[in-house]
Design an enzyme around this catalytic site. Structure first.
Site, PDB file in Angstrom:
ATOM      1  N   ASP A 136       0.819  -1.210   0.000  1.00  9.74           N
ATOM      2  CA  ASP A 136       0.000   0.000   0.000  1.00  9.74           C
ATOM      3  C   ASP A 136       0.855   1.263   0.000  1.00  9.74           C
ATOM      4  OD1 ASP A 136       0.866  -0.704   2.604  1.00  9.74           O
ATOM      5  OD2 ASP A 136      -0.601   0.664   3.485  1.00  9.74           O
ATOM      6  N   GLU A 137       0.265   2.335  -0.471  1.00  6.07           N
ATOM      7  CA  GLU A 137       0.805   3.702  -0.347  1.00  6.07           C
ATOM      8  C   GLU A 137       2.273   3.820  -0.789  1.00  6.07           C
ATOM      9  OE1 GLU A 137      -1.962   5.325   3.303  1.00  6.07           O
ATOM     10  OE2 GLU A 137      -0.216   4.140   3.836  1.00  6.07           O
TER      11      GLU A 137
END
Length: 511
Positions: free
Chosen positions: A323-324
């Site tokens: 993620d991210e």
């Protein structure tokens, strides 16, 4: 035995209603018969002896009954001279037990029969039985303490095969004992998975013997500037074994290619030049770090890391985060996910990742965890990948209850107890059906919490609602009914010394 039978017949039990007991998760089917089983010192526990794991379940039940009532009940003791009532945990091959965790509970005046195909199913069944044992004995029916358990039949099975909570031990470190206490509560409410977020920008939390600086350097910090910490492999194995005894699988996560500052600080060759220079991070920012997806040495490093963790994680899954990764080029991100998937598979695990991994060409056996993007979830479903549903707006335990909550964040919104309960994973994303879903998870990120008491404040009582969302049929889910059963959990929460948030939405049963 004839004398015992006479004694049993003389007990004039009050009228009971098994279907009105505050069980969470609510069972699939409950048929009350109006009488009761009297739990007392003359009760014994017997189990199927073909599988030693069933006897282990029996001993677990005996220990919990002792903790709750003070009664010491023998398990498979052949010298039960005063046997008056029987709890029998039976390994059954009944076709009515459709899943590994299905169970049947038959409660009569003189016996309780628990049927299950597996020890895991038996273990789920004894959690229900524990919830049926009252906190106080009835001392008016006989000349000795008796705990009255309503009679009837319960047929039960989970809606999803994967029911999990995630604990972020990277932003703040939690001790082995704090993790074990959380596992105990998860087990009581029939969760079967604990996802441990073991690495992030602010800290690396698991010993890797071939790369010792990960913990020497990367493990020495946390959000807010505390001393951090890490689990030795022996401590991690202890957590895994403790969870396994409660039929909970630990899923380890090493977050990558972003959220990797602590790893790159420990070993600078991992660092991607387009990301911020690694340094000790004690803030809560995200999205600034990345591994270099073009370096072969990065994958050699990850082969070691994944290999060491996989070797001490008997469950089928390895979570790669994903993620991210905002500073990773998209082409590099896709390359990275596809190469790491092969490493995970090499070590005989199935890859799990946050929903961004659906952008890559992943194996249909890999699992995508929906936290943010409906588009990624739909891509995963089109690919044939199963989904873990854990949307931040509904299932993130680190979101504040309201504007005056002592701990938590609110970037995804506030999640009061009713909002956390009142949604259906099968209708959350249009186009996603039950067939696409492996299960649900309630993640607890730890930026704002630093110890078990604060952890409990955010997790409880909301985690109890997620237990029901993952187990009970959708047509059983009713807030007005649920909040009454939730209020009745107070004796358990207080006995466990769990620091729950006393939401004003619930009329708590406090004495």
């Amino acid at each position: 035995m004839a004398a015992c039978q006479t004694e049993k017949e003389e007990i004039n039990f009050p009228k009971t209603d098994l279907s009105n007991m505050p069980m969470i998760p609510k069972p699939l089917k409950t048929i009350p018969t109006g009488s009761a089983f009297g739990l007392d010192a003359g009760t014994a526990i017997y189990t199927s002896t073909t599988d030693p794991a069933f006897e282990k379940v029996g001993r677990f039940l005996s220990e919990n009954i002792k903790s709750k009532t003070g009664l010491e009940l023998g398990v498979n003791s052949s010298s039960e001279a005063k046997l008056e009532r029987l709890i029998y945990i039976n390994q059954s091959d009944s076709v009515d037990l459709e899943t590994p965790e299905s169970y049947q509970l038959y409660i009569k005046k003189d016996s309780i029969l628990l049927n299950a195909k597996t020890a895991a199913g038996a273990f789920r069944g004894i959690q229900t039985l524990q919830q049926l044992i009252p906190t106080k004995s009835n001392d008016t029916l006989t000349d000795h303490p008796l705990w009255v358990i309503p009679s009837g039949k319960i047929t039960d099975a989970p809606k999803y095969g994967y029911r999990s909570s995630m604990l972020d031990v990277a932003r703040h470190f939690f001790t082995v004992d704090e993790v074990k206490k959380y596992i105990d509560a998860l087990a009581y409410y029939k969760f079967n998975t604990l996802h441990l977020h073991l690495s992030d920008d602010q800290g690396w939390r698991i010993e890797i013997k071939s790369w010792p600086k990960l913990t020497e350097v990367g493990g020495a910090s946390e959000v807010g500037g505390g001393e951090g910490g890490f689990y030795t492999q022996e401590e991690y194995k202890d957590i895994v074994a403790y969870a396994a005894d409660r039929h909970i699988t630990v899923v380890p996560e090493i977050d990558m290619p972003g959220h990797t500052n602590s790893a790159s600080l420990s070993y600078p060759f991992l660092h991607y030049a387009g990301a911020e220079t690694p340094r000790v991070r004690t803030d809560m920012k995200v999205g600034y770090s990345s591994f270099d997806a073009q370096k072969d040495t990065v994958y050699s490093f990850l082969d070691d890391v994944i290999g060491e963790i996989a070797a001490i994680s008997p469950g089928p899954y390895f979570h790669i985060g994903g993620d991210e990764s905002h500073v990773t080029k998209k082409s590099d991100y896709i390359l990275f996910v596809e190469k790491v998937e092969k490493i995970v598979q090499k070590h005989n695990k199935r890859m799990v990742g946050w929903d961004e991994i659906a952008q890559a060409d992943i194996d249909s056996k890999s699992i995508v965890q929906l936290w943010n993007s409906a588009d990624n979830a739909l891509k995963a479903a089109d690919n044939g990948s199963k989904l873990i549903v854990s949307p931040a707006k509904k299932a993130y335990l680190d979101m504040k209850y309201d504007s005056i909550s002592e701990f938590g964040l609110h970037w995804a919104g506030y999640i009061p107890v009713d909002v956390g309960y009142n949604w259906d994973p099968e209708t959350y994303v249009e186009g996603i059906s039950k067939e696409n879903i492996l299960g649900i998870e309630a993640p607890l990120w730890s930026e704002t919490i630093s110890n078990g008491t604060e952890l409990e404040y955010l997790a409880f009582p909301r985690i109890i609602g997620y237990a029901e969302l993952g187990w009970s049929p959708s047509d059983h889910l009713d807030w007005e009914d649920y909040k009454v059963r939730l209020a009745a959990q107070v004796p358990y929460l207080e006995a466990m010394q769990i620091n729950y948030y006393p939401s004003k939405l619930v009329d708590w049963n406090k004495e």
